[in-house]
Design a protein around this motif. Structure first.
Motif, mmCIF file in Angstrom:
data_model
loop_
_atom_site.group_PDB
_atom_site.id
_atom_site.type_symbol
_atom_site.label_atom_id
_atom_site.label_comp_id
_atom_site.label_asym_id
_atom_site.label_seq_id
_atom_site.Cartn_x
_atom_site.Cartn_y
_atom_site.Cartn_z
ATOM 1 N N ALA A 166 -10.371 9.374 -11.316
ATOM 2 C CA ALA A 166 -11.867 10.124 -10.330
ATOM 3 C C ALA A 166 -12.439 11.039 -10.880
ATOM 4 C CB ALA A 166 -11.564 9.831 -8.621
ATOM 5 N N VAL A 167 -12.332 11.449 -12.604
ATOM 6 C CA VAL A 167 -12.861 12.680 -12.710
ATOM 7 C C VAL A 167 -14.550 12.478 -12.669
ATOM 8 C CG1 VAL A 167 -13.585 13.323 -15.305
ATOM 9 C CG2 VAL A 167 -11.979 10.808 -14.488
ATOM 10 N N GLY A 168 -14.099 14.073 -12.302
ATOM 11 C CA GLY A 168 -15.699 15.008 -12.103
ATOM 12 C C GLY A 168 -16.448 14.069 -10.579
ATOM 13 N N GLY A 169 -18.220 14.195 -10.394
ATOM 14 C CA GLY A 169 -18.756 13.775 -9.622
ATOM 15 C C GLY A 169 -18.929 14.802 -8.120
ATOM 16 N N VAL A 170 -19.557 14.478 -7.432
ATOM 17 C CA VAL A 170 -20.198 15.277 -6.113
ATOM 18 C C VAL A 170 -19.727 15.785 -5.113
ATOM 19 C CG1 VAL A 170 -22.241 15.657 -5.134
ATOM 20 C CG2 VAL A 170 -22.075 14.755 -7.234
ATOM 21 N N ASN A 226 -14.936 19.399 -10.780
ATOM 22 C CA ASN A 226 -14.384 19.117 -11.960
ATOM 23 C C ASN A 226 -13.033 18.513 -11.548
ATOM 24 O OD1 ASN A 226 -12.520 20.997 -10.894
ATOM 25 N ND2 ASN A 226 -12.486 22.400 -12.532
ATOM 26 N N ALA A 227 -12.695 18.276 -10.131
ATOM 27 C CA ALA A 227 -11.780 17.299 -9.700
ATOM 28 C C ALA A 227 -11.224 15.847 -10.894
ATOM 29 C CB ALA A 227 -11.919 17.211 -8.894
ATOM 30 N N VAL A 228 -9.826 16.267 -11.550
ATOM 31 C CA VAL A 228 -9.724 14.501 -11.862
ATOM 32 C C VAL A 228 -8.364 14.198 -11.203
ATOM 33 C CG1 VAL A 228 -8.558 13.729 -13.949
ATOM 34 C CG2 VAL A 228 -10.405 15.817 -14.127
ATOM 35 N N GLU A 229 -8.394 13.525 -10.291
ATOM 36 C CA GLU A 229 -7.360 12.285 -9.530
ATOM 37 C C GLU A 229 -7.114 11.073 -9.956
ATOM 38 O OE1 GLU A 229 -8.089 15.635 -6.240
ATOM 39 O OE2 GLU A 229 -8.458 13.649 -5.421
ATOM 40 N N ALA A 230 -5.423 10.594 -9.580
ATOM 41 C CA ALA A 230 -4.916 9.126 -10.355
ATOM 42 C C ALA A 230 -4.711 8.921 -8.769
ATOM 43 C CB ALA A 230 -4.358 9.365 -11.151
ATOM 44 N N VAL A 261 0.955 -1.277 0.081
ATOM 45 C CA VAL A 261 0.091 0.162 -0.148
ATOM 46 C C VAL A 261 0.956 0.932 0.330
ATOM 47 C CG1 VAL A 261 -2.032 -0.915 0.888
ATOM 48 C CG2 VAL A 261 -0.387 -0.132 2.549
ATOM 49 N N LYS A 262 2.364 1.101 0.589
ATOM 50 C CA LYS A 262 3.045 2.133 0.259
ATOM 51 C C LYS A 262 3.210 2.577 -0.539
ATOM 52 C CE LYS A 262 5.618 0.716 5.038
ATOM 53 N NZ LYS A 262 6.405 0.700 5.773
ATOM 54 N N ASP A 263 2.904 1.602 -2.144
ATOM 55 C CA ASP A 263 3.925 2.447 -3.257
ATOM 56 C C ASP A 263 2.731 3.319 -3.827
ATOM 57 O OD1 ASP A 263 5.958 0.531 -2.985
ATOM 58 O OD2 ASP A 263 5.064 -1.287 -3.153
ATOM 59 N N PHE A 264 1.408 3.184 -3.876
ATOM 60 C CA PHE A 264 0.085 4.054 -3.853
ATOM 61 C C PHE A 264 -0.143 5.467 -3.453
ATOM 62 C CE2 PHE A 264 -0.967 -0.605 -4.122
ATOM 63 C CZ PHE A 264 -1.476 -0.591 -5.121
ATOM 64 N N GLN A 265 0.106 6.466 -4.569
ATOM 65 C CA GLN A 265 -0.233 7.399 -4.207
ATOM 66 C C GLN A 265 -0.766 7.880 -5.349
ATOM 67 O OE1 GLN A 265 3.699 9.536 -4.833
ATOM 68 N NE2 GLN A 265 4.140 8.625 -6.926
ATOM 69 N N TRP A 266 -1.686 9.340 -4.593
ATOM 70 C CA TRP A 266 -2.374 10.298 -6.140
ATOM 71 C C TRP A 266 -1.894 11.050 -6.293
ATOM 72 C CZ3 TRP A 266 -8.040 9.128 -6.906
ATOM 73 C CH2 TRP A 266 -8.589 7.853 -5.365
ATOM 74 N N LYS A 267 -2.362 11.634 -7.401
ATOM 75 C CA LYS A 267 -2.011 13.006 -7.947
ATOM 76 C C LYS A 267 -3.345 13.349 -9.192
ATOM 77 C CE LYS A 267 2.397 9.883 -9.887
ATOM 78 N NZ LYS A 267 3.008 9.576 -11.442
ATOM 79 N N ARG A 268 -3.274 14.577 -8.813
ATOM 80 C CA ARG A 268 -3.777 15.879 -8.887
ATOM 81 C C ARG A 268 -3.431 15.534 -10.603
ATOM 82 N NH1 ARG A 268 -7.175 18.636 -5.535
ATOM 83 N NH2 ARG A 268 -5.881 18.448 -3.007
ATOM 84 N N LEU A 269 -4.849 15.996 -10.912
ATOM 85 C CA LEU A 269 -4.633 15.923 -12.876
ATOM 86 C C LEU A 269 -5.099 16.960 -13.141
ATOM 87 C CD1 LEU A 269 -5.009 12.632 -13.624
ATOM 88 C CD2 LEU A 269 -2.986 13.080 -13.458
ATOM 89 N N ALA A 270 -4.791 17.552 -14.384
ATOM 90 C CA ALA A 270 -5.841 18.700 -14.572
ATOM 91 C C ALA A 270 -6.872 18.593 -14.514
ATOM 92 C CB ALA A 270 -5.387 19.205 -16.160
ATOM 93 N N PRO A 271 -7.904 19.378 -14.458
ATOM 94 C CA PRO A 271 -9.549 19.147 -13.861
ATOM 95 C C PRO A 271 -10.182 19.573 -15.174
ATOM 96 C CG PRO A 271 -8.919 21.504 -13.006
ATOM 97 C CD PRO A 271 -7.158 20.899 -13.780
ATOM 98 N N PRO A 300 -2.274 11.801 -21.227
ATOM 99 C CA PRO A 300 -1.770 11.794 -20.062
ATOM 100 C C PRO A 300 -0.511 12.088 -19.867
ATOM 101 C CG PRO A 300 -2.497 9.798 -20.821
ATOM 102 C CD PRO A 300 -2.757 10.957 -22.010
ATOM 103 N N GLU A 301 0.460 12.400 -21.200
ATOM 104 C CA GLU A 301 1.417 13.423 -21.495
ATOM 105 C C GLU A 301 1.783 14.526 -21.360
ATOM 106 O OE1 GLU A 301 0.337 10.935 -23.629
ATOM 107 O OE2 GLU A 301 1.494 8.763 -23.893
ATOM 108 N N ALA A 302 0.675 15.375 -21.845
ATOM 109 C CA ALA A 302 1.274 16.763 -21.981
ATOM 110 C C ALA A 302 -0.395 16.937 -20.449
ATOM 111 C CB ALA A 302 0.137 17.396 -22.717
ATOM 112 N N ASP A 303 -0.475 16.268 -19.852
ATOM 113 C CA ASP A 303 -1.642 16.493 -19.047
ATOM 114 C C ASP A 303 -2.461 17.695 -18.673
ATOM 115 O OD1 ASP A 303 -2.988 16.593 -16.241
ATOM 116 O OD2 ASP A 303 -1.910 17.644 -15.513
ATOM 117 N N GLN A 304 -3.312 17.395 -20.610
ATOM 118 C CA GLN A 304 -4.537 18.677 -20.608
ATOM 119 C C GLN A 304 -5.368 17.735 -21.567
ATOM 120 O OE1 GLN A 304 -1.668 21.114 -23.145
ATOM 121 N NE2 GLN A 304 -3.912 21.311 -24.745
ATOM 122 N N TRP A 305 -6.703 18.229 -20.934
ATOM 123 C CA TRP A 305 -7.456 18.381 -21.578
ATOM 124 C C TRP A 305 -8.066 19.308 -23.119
ATOM 125 C CZ3 TRP A 305 -11.283 14.674 -20.361
ATOM 126 C CH2 TRP A 305 -10.749 14.105 -19.103
#
Length: 350
Positions: A330-334, A340-344, A6-16, A54-59
């Motif tokens: 995890a994209v969007g949601g409530v 508009n958050a996008v996190e991986a 579990v120590k190998d997992f981490q969250w990353k904030r991506l472009a919203p 994913p390479e540019a982290d851009q929508w």
């Protein structure tokens, strides 16, 4: 394959996302993620259509959907994206089918469904699309199984599902389409049925042991995991969030007996779920707390044990989600309002 700690997992904030939304549909093809439709802050279906690099982290915005909609069924056929049914701006199910050509950057209308429907489950094999179930204009669940032939631009009815339903989960394994759960009206169904593409016939599998709504299904190796959810209230029974985990062994063809010690740590429903690097992952959702959950967990199949992961940076329920390489997005949601958050959630050496 060695299962990561579990120590190998981490969250990353991506472009919203360019705008807040819920009920958008995600599709990965060619290493890019496409976000299709959804509902805005007022619950109105949207025509937005974007691609994430994913390479540019851009929508990047693409030509909008010809028909605004939410909760659509989507699939990729080579370099074409097919968008099927869903809910339109009239808040009614649609029969419209549209296809986007990635190379040309253009939309084209295709032959519509035989009946308007939302909550369709879609799988594709050999450039043929299979659309199962759905809910029609009369709000009744369908038992339809329709096959779309791209070369002929035509829908053909196949043997109907034994159990009518919408919002089921379906996946392809070999030449068989597995269809699990779903709903009839407001209530969950626990039917598990399999369609054989070669024989064009249905087989009823043992029902999911625990009937619940807003659960998630995850496949990992030769097992299928039915996770969490909400046990709905009827008569004198109160609704209840669940920690339940049911496991179906594909080789044995039956549900395994699960000890309560194997259940999720947190009761949750309407959460993100997927498999990463040999583990089953759940994150966020709704539980007994007054706010959405931020917690995440990973199941170790060898230890039959759930372990705590880092919390979601932006707690949410009703997210759209997709696995890309070794990341669960995890994209969007409530979260109070729409997000508009996008996190991986990623494995650190991915």
């Amino acid at each position: 394959m060695e299962v990561p700690s579990v120590k190998d997992f981490q969250w990353k904030r991506l472009a919203p996302l360019p705008s807040r939304r819920v009920y958008c549909s995600l599709l990965e093809t060619g290493g890019q993620i496409y976000a299709i439709g959804g509902c805005d802050d007022n619950g109105v279906p949207m025509d937005c259509f974007e691609v994430y690099s994913p390479e540019a982290d851009q929508w990047t915005a693409l030509p909008p959907l010809p028909t605004a909609r939410a909760g659509v069924a989507v699939t990729a056929l080579g370099k074409r994206i097919m968008v099927i049914g869903g809910v339109g701006t009239s808040q009614l199910p649609l029969k419209v089918v549209e296809m986007y050509n990635i190379d040309e950057g253009k939309w084209k209308k295709r032959s519509g469904l035989r009946e308007a429907a939302m909550g369709i489950s879609v799988t594709a094999k050999d450039y043929r699309v299979y659309a199962a179930g759905g809910m029609g204009l009369d709000l009744r669940p369908h038992n339809h199984l329709q096959h779309y032939d791209m070369l002929k631009d035509m829908w053909v009815s196949l043997a109907p599902m034994p159990t009518p339903r919408y919002a089921a989960t379906s996946f392809l394994r070999g030449s068989k389409i597995y269809v699990l759960g779903g709903r009839q009206s407001k209530y969950a169904v626990n039917a598990f049925e399999v369609f054989d593409i070669e024989t064009r016939s249905w087989t009823k599998f043992p029902n999911i042991p625990c009937k619940r709504a807003f659960s998630s299904f995850v496949t990992l190796d030769n097992r299928l995991y039915s996770l969490g959810g909400l046990r709905q209230g009827r008569l004198y029974r109160q609704p209840k969030f669940l920690r339940t985990m049911d496991v179906f062994d594909m080789e044995q063809g039956g549900w395994l007996k699960m000890e309560r010690s194997f259940f999720l740590k947190k009761r949750r429903a309407d959460f993100v779920a997927g498999s990463l690097s040999g583990r089953v992952i759940v994150a966020g959702g709704l539980g007994n707390q007054p706010t959405v959950l931020e917690t995440a967990e990973a199941f170790h199949p060898g230890k039959n044990k759930w372990e705590t992961l880092p919390a979601m940076p932006t707690p949410r329920c009703a997210c759209s989600s997709i696995v890309l390489k070794n990341c669960l997005l995890a994209v969007g949601g409530v979260n109070q309002g729409l997000s508009n958050a996008v996190e991986a959630l990623c494995v650190s050496d991915a």
